[in-house]
Design an enzyme around this catalytic site. Structure first.
Site, PDB file in Angstrom:
ATOM      1  N   CYS A   7      38.156  35.673  52.932  1.00  0.00           N
ATOM      2  CA  CYS A   7      38.742  35.071  51.731  1.00  0.00           C
ATOM      3  C   CYS A   7      39.405  33.761  52.156  1.00  0.00           C
ATOM      4  CB  CYS A   7      39.710  36.026  51.036  1.00  0.00           C
ATOM      5  SG  CYS A   7      41.141  36.505  52.013  1.00  0.00           S
ATOM      6  N   ARG A  13      42.952  39.439  49.739  1.00  0.00           N
ATOM      7  CA  ARG A  13      41.703  40.138  49.396  1.00  0.00           C
ATOM      8  C   ARG A  13      40.943  40.663  50.605  1.00  0.00           C
ATOM      9  NH1 ARG A  13      39.512  35.157  46.031  1.00  0.00           N
ATOM     10  NH2 ARG A  13      40.766  34.195  47.678  1.00  0.00           N
ATOM     11  N   ASP A 119      41.468  35.736  42.860  1.00  0.00           N
ATOM     12  CA  ASP A 119      42.554  35.603  43.830  1.00  0.00           C
ATOM     13  C   ASP A 119      43.843  36.165  43.214  1.00  0.00           C
ATOM     14  OD1 ASP A 119      44.468  34.790  45.604  1.00  0.00           O
ATOM     15  OD2 ASP A 119      43.731  32.735  45.762  1.00  0.00           O
TER      16      ASP A 119
HETATM   17  P1  4NP Z   1      43.635  35.478  49.840  1.00  0.00           P
HETATM   18  O1  4NP Z   1      44.798  34.979  48.882  1.00  0.00           O
HETATM   19  O2  4NP Z   1      42.675  34.333  50.004  1.00  0.00           O
HETATM   20  O3  4NP Z   1      43.034  36.627  49.075  1.00  0.00           O
HETATM   21  O4  4NP Z   1      44.281  35.901  51.141  1.00  0.00           O
HETATM   22  C1  4NP Z   1      45.537  33.821  49.106  1.00  0.00           C
HETATM   23  C2  4NP Z   1      46.532  33.821  50.052  1.00  0.00           C
HETATM   24  C3  4NP Z   1      47.296  32.685  50.241  1.00  0.00           C
HETATM   25  C4  4NP Z   1      47.061  31.549  49.481  1.00  0.00           C
HETATM   26  C5  4NP Z   1      46.059  31.562  48.538  1.00  0.00           C
HETATM   27  C6  4NP Z   1      45.291  32.699  48.356  1.00  0.00           C
HETATM   28  N1  4NP Z   1      47.856  30.405  49.663  1.00  0.00           N
HETATM   29  O5  4NP Z   1      47.660  29.433  48.912  1.00  0.00           O
HETATM   30  O6  4NP Z   1      48.718  30.379  50.553  1.00  0.00           O
END
Ligand code: 4NP
Length: 146
Positions: A7, A13, A119
């Protein structure tokens, strides 16, 4: 089978996808990574840890890392959560055989529809993500286990 879940941050995720598939298929090598470098070394987001725990799964052994080019050689299947991750992972593929390994995870559940795992970092819908990944990992197992 060696599977890498991908991800953006590797804290929401893909740690869930990683934990769920690793629990269902203990003989497979499963890991996860992010396309971004913001969270390297961190535990999964507390909300991912909680939703996993609610379903009897401990994901606190995981630490975030960033995907590397060599992951595309090592893993058999690289499963991305959304179109942005998919495109960024494809940029690391220097051979068609590597591109073929990269898929959107929800295409196992909804073939050809190119659906994405939303997300949950800002909207907080972690239970919805868990349920989608639980179903998608069942579909993966149906396809690959004999
Ligand atoms: P992930 O979610 O891609 O599912 O781990 C996110 C985690 C952090 C961020 C964005 C999405 N961020 O902008 O820091």
């Amino acid at each position: 089978m060696k599977v890498l879940m991908v991800c953006l941050g590797n804290i929401c995720r893909s740690p869930l996808a990683h934990g769920i598939l690793a629990e269902k298929m203990k003989s497979w090598e499963v890991d996860s990574a992010g396309t971004a470098n913001y969270h390297i070394g961190k535990l999964p987001d507390p909300r991912s840890i909680k939703v996993a725990k609610d379903h009897g799964l401990d994901i606190t052994y995981q630490r975030a890392r960033q995907i590397e080019k060599k992951d595309l050689s090592y893993y058999d299947l690289i499963l991305t959560m959304d179109a942005e991750n998919y495109n960024n992972v494809l940029k690391l593929a220097d051979h068609p055989s590597k591109k073929e390994k990269v898929q959107l995870i929800l295409n196992f559940l909804y073939p050809g529809e190119n659906r994405v795992v939303p997300d949950p970092y800002y909207n907080g819908r972690f239970e919805e993500v868990y349920m989608l990944l639980d179903k998608a990992t069942d579909a993966i197992l149906n396809q690959y286990s004999t």
